[in-house]
Design an enzyme around this catalytic site. Structure first.
Site, PDB file in Angstrom:
ATOM      1  CB  SER A 149      -0.862  -0.027   1.262  1.00 56.21           C
ATOM      2  OG  SER A 149      -1.421   1.243   1.483  1.00 56.21           O
ATOM      3  CE1 TYR A 175      -4.102  -2.719   5.441  1.00 53.73           C
ATOM      4  CE2 TYR A 175      -3.676  -0.385   5.055  1.00 53.73           C
ATOM      5  CZ  TYR A 175      -3.902  -1.661   4.565  1.00 53.73           C
ATOM      6  OH  TYR A 175      -3.919  -1.887   3.217  1.00 53.73           O
ATOM      7  CE  LYS A 179      -1.539  -4.330   3.320  1.00 55.09           C
ATOM      8  NZ  LYS A 179      -1.897  -5.675   2.850  1.00 55.09           N
TER       9      LYS A 179
HETATM   10  P1  NAD Z   1     -10.988  -7.047   1.119  1.00 53.06           P
HETATM   11  O1  NAD Z   1     -11.196  -7.018   2.583  1.00 53.06           O
HETATM   12  O2  NAD Z   1     -12.148  -6.823   0.236  1.00 53.06           O
HETATM   13  O3  NAD Z   1     -10.291  -8.420   0.688  1.00 53.06           O
HETATM   14  C1  NAD Z   1      -9.422  -9.127   1.539  1.00 53.06           C
HETATM   15  C2  NAD Z   1      -9.917 -10.571   1.587  1.00 53.06           C
HETATM   16  O4  NAD Z   1      -9.048 -11.329   2.431  1.00 53.06           O
HETATM   17  C3  NAD Z   1     -11.334 -10.691   2.175  1.00 53.06           C
HETATM   18  O5  NAD Z   1     -12.117 -11.466   1.302  1.00 53.06           O
HETATM   19  C4  NAD Z   1     -11.110 -11.379   3.511  1.00 53.06           C
HETATM   20  O6  NAD Z   1     -12.213 -12.184   3.873  1.00 53.06           O
HETATM   21  C5  NAD Z   1      -9.841 -12.173   3.270  1.00 53.06           C
HETATM   22  N1  NAD Z   1      -9.039 -12.462   4.460  1.00 53.06           N
HETATM   23  C6  NAD Z   1      -8.572 -11.563   5.376  1.00 53.06           C
HETATM   24  N2  NAD Z   1      -7.842 -12.209   6.310  1.00 53.06           N
HETATM   25  C7  NAD Z   1      -7.838 -13.535   5.966  1.00 53.06           C
HETATM   26  C8  NAD Z   1      -7.239 -14.690   6.523  1.00 53.06           C
HETATM   27  N3  NAD Z   1      -6.513 -14.636   7.652  1.00 53.06           N
HETATM   28  N4  NAD Z   1      -7.440 -15.874   5.911  1.00 53.06           N
HETATM   29  C9  NAD Z   1      -8.174 -15.952   4.770  1.00 53.06           C
HETATM   30  N5  NAD Z   1      -8.771 -14.883   4.196  1.00 53.06           N
HETATM   31  C10 NAD Z   1      -8.593 -13.680   4.786  1.00 53.06           C
HETATM   32  O7  NAD Z   1      -9.820  -5.997   0.803  1.00 53.06           O
HETATM   33  P2  NAD Z   1      -9.303  -5.442  -0.595  1.00 53.06           P
HETATM   34  O8  NAD Z   1      -9.682  -4.018  -0.700  1.00 53.06           O
HETATM   35  O9  NAD Z   1      -9.651  -6.386  -1.677  1.00 53.06           O
HETATM   36  O10 NAD Z   1      -7.739  -5.489  -0.326  1.00 53.06           O
HETATM   37  C11 NAD Z   1      -6.943  -6.594  -0.705  1.00 53.06           C
HETATM   38  C12 NAD Z   1      -5.535  -6.364  -0.205  1.00 53.06           C
HETATM   39  O11 NAD Z   1      -5.057  -5.131  -0.732  1.00 53.06           O
HETATM   40  C13 NAD Z   1      -5.427  -6.253   1.311  1.00 53.06           C
HETATM   41  O12 NAD Z   1      -4.223  -6.879   1.721  1.00 53.06           O
HETATM   42  C14 NAD Z   1      -5.344  -4.763   1.533  1.00 53.06           C
HETATM   43  O13 NAD Z   1      -4.654  -4.439   2.712  1.00 53.06           O
HETATM   44  C15 NAD Z   1      -4.583  -4.292   0.308  1.00 53.06           C
HETATM   45  N6  NAD Z   1      -4.831  -2.890  -0.031  1.00 53.06           N
HETATM   46  C16 NAD Z   1      -6.114  -2.456  -0.219  1.00 53.06           C
HETATM   47  C17 NAD Z   1      -6.338  -1.123  -0.515  1.00 53.06           C
HETATM   48  C18 NAD Z   1      -7.748  -0.600  -0.683  1.00 53.06           C
HETATM   49  O14 NAD Z   1      -7.939   0.626  -0.631  1.00 53.06           O
HETATM   50  N7  NAD Z   1      -8.751  -1.428  -0.904  1.00 53.06           N
HETATM   51  C19 NAD Z   1      -5.263  -0.231  -0.642  1.00 53.06           C
HETATM   52  C20 NAD Z   1      -3.969  -0.714  -0.461  1.00 53.06           C
HETATM   53  C21 NAD Z   1      -3.761  -2.065  -0.164  1.00 53.06           C
END
Ligand code: NAD
Ligand code: UDP
Length: 365
Positions: A149, A175, A179
């Protein structure tokens, strides 16, 4: 490639699964003239279609996503429901299915919740990353794409953020710290294990939804992020938006961010995966953003145009920990991965609106 997608039922993971399956399907597709006559040329060079396995615990997603992915792709997608902090289950999966690569999305991502429950965030995000890394080591899988991120740049790095400029490892919340820590662990793992190739994808602000309107972002409870909040105001599910401060040193006083369409972001994963075997460094970071900064008020106006709905708002105080402006220098991803974000803010808003208006309660029937 046989690709394990952890967190594949989530927002970005689900769009990436579709992009990976689409990348396979495009292989050898014949190019036609505008009148439909075949040219005899093919669009892409031959490449193996990807076979996808998803692992998700549904801690922040809905099983309903899986049926929609199958419907949209017309492909069989293998799925396993378990928590990746469970190393034994993770290892058993790696031993049962011979993966070529992993895209690791799984993690908790709510900044505010991470401040209230840091132990939950450190445990979930770091333990699940370690399970995946250890299972890869044990079974000889050596390619990984990780969801990092822009938050790893902390608050002192000048904009636009460059991958190597001022990476002070100083994310301002638990959080973000997860990362930073996982990036370090992956750097060390890749350096210690010959043949490992890791792409650390630093996302800026993913928004939008698949153009079909069938999958999109479905936050639990009150959205923390701007775009899903605005979208829920537009449908009438929330009364009004609170703009968190209008006295920043920005073009109109409101915070500026680098919003990118989730389908462009998904494409970035396809490119990063393709590039891994050519990557020189064991681990390499790439910014995935547009390089453009859009203010809160510009976003509200763009959403009003796209939806035709009024977006009532009030201006409140600044949100603790917010930066005035954050945007990417996306040059490295362009030159090394051949990836550029293509979709405009208007397209991001139009696609979010299609998803939100067709699914006002998200995946809940
Ligand atoms: P999201 O919450 O929609 O998707 C994450 C998925 O991981 C979910 O389906 C959740 O159920 C699953 N999950 C979490 N912990 C788990 C575990 N221990 N075992 C199995 N499944 C697990 O989030 P997203 O927006 O799709 O983000 C995906 C990744 O990208 C994350 O790592 C997030 O930190 C990173 N990210 C997201 C953003 C954003 O703005 N959406 C920005 C930067 C980074
Ligand atoms: N924002 C806002 N009202 C909201 C949510 C967000 O004014 O209800 C602002 C926030 O202060 C920031 C921008 O919108 O300037 C993007 O916030 P978001 O939480 O979506 O992304 P992040 O700040 O994590 O990059």
């Amino acid at each position: 490639m046989r690709v394990l997608v952890t967190g594949g039922a989530g927002y970005i993971g689900s769009h990436t699964v579709l992009a990976l399956l689409e990348a396979g399907r495009e292989v050898g597709r014949e190019v036609a003239h505008a009148d439909g006559q075949k040219t005899g040329q093919t669009e892409r060079q031959a490449a193996e279609p990807h076979e996808i396995t998803i692992v998700d615990s549904f801690v922040n997603s809905s099983p309903a996503v899986l049926a929609r992915l199958a419907e949209l792709s017309g492909c069989e997608i293998k799925f396993h429901e378990f928590d990746l902090t469970d190393y034994q289950k993770t290892l058993e999966l790696f031993q049962a299915e011979p993966f070529d690569a992993v895209i690791h999305f799984a993690g908790l991502k709510a900044v505010g919740e991470s401040v209230e429950k840091p132990d939950l965030y450190y445990h979930n995000n770091i333990a699940s990353a370690l399970s995946v890394i250890n299972a890869m080591l044990k079974t000889g899988v050596n390619k990984l794409v990780f969801s990092s991120s822009a938050t790893v740049y902390g608050e002192h790095t000048p904009v636009p953020y460059k991958e190597d400029s001022g990476y002070h490892l100083e994310a301002t919340n638990p959080y973000g710290q997860t990362k930073v820590i996982i990036e370090r662990i992956l750097n060390d793992a890749a350096n210690a294990n010959p043949g490992w190739k890791v792409a650390l994808l630093r996302y800026f602000n993913p928004v939008g939804a698949h153009e079909s309107g069938h999958i999109g972002e479905d936050p639990l409870g009150i959205p923390n992020n701007l775009m899903p909040y605005v979208a829920q105001v537009a449908t009438g599910r929330r009364e009004q938006l609170t703009v968190h401060g209008d006295d920043y040193d920005t073009k109109d006083g409101t915070g500026e961010r680098d919003y990118l369409h989730v389908s462009d972001l998904a494409q970035g994963h396809v490119k990063a995966l393709d590039h891994l075997e050519h990557q020189q460094e064991p681990a390499r970071a790439y910014n995935l953003g547009t390089g453009q900064a859009t203010s809160v008020l510009e976003m509200v106006e763009a959403f009003r145009r796209a939806s035709g709905q009024a977006i009532p708002f009030t201006v409140g105080p600044r949100r603790a920990g917010d930066l005035a402006t954050a945007y990417a220098d996306p040059t490295r991803a362009a030159t090394e991965l051949g990836w550029r974000a293509e979709k405009t803010v208007d397209e991001m808003c139009a696609d979010t609106w299609r998803w939100q208006s067709q699914n006002p309660k998200g995946y809940t029937p």
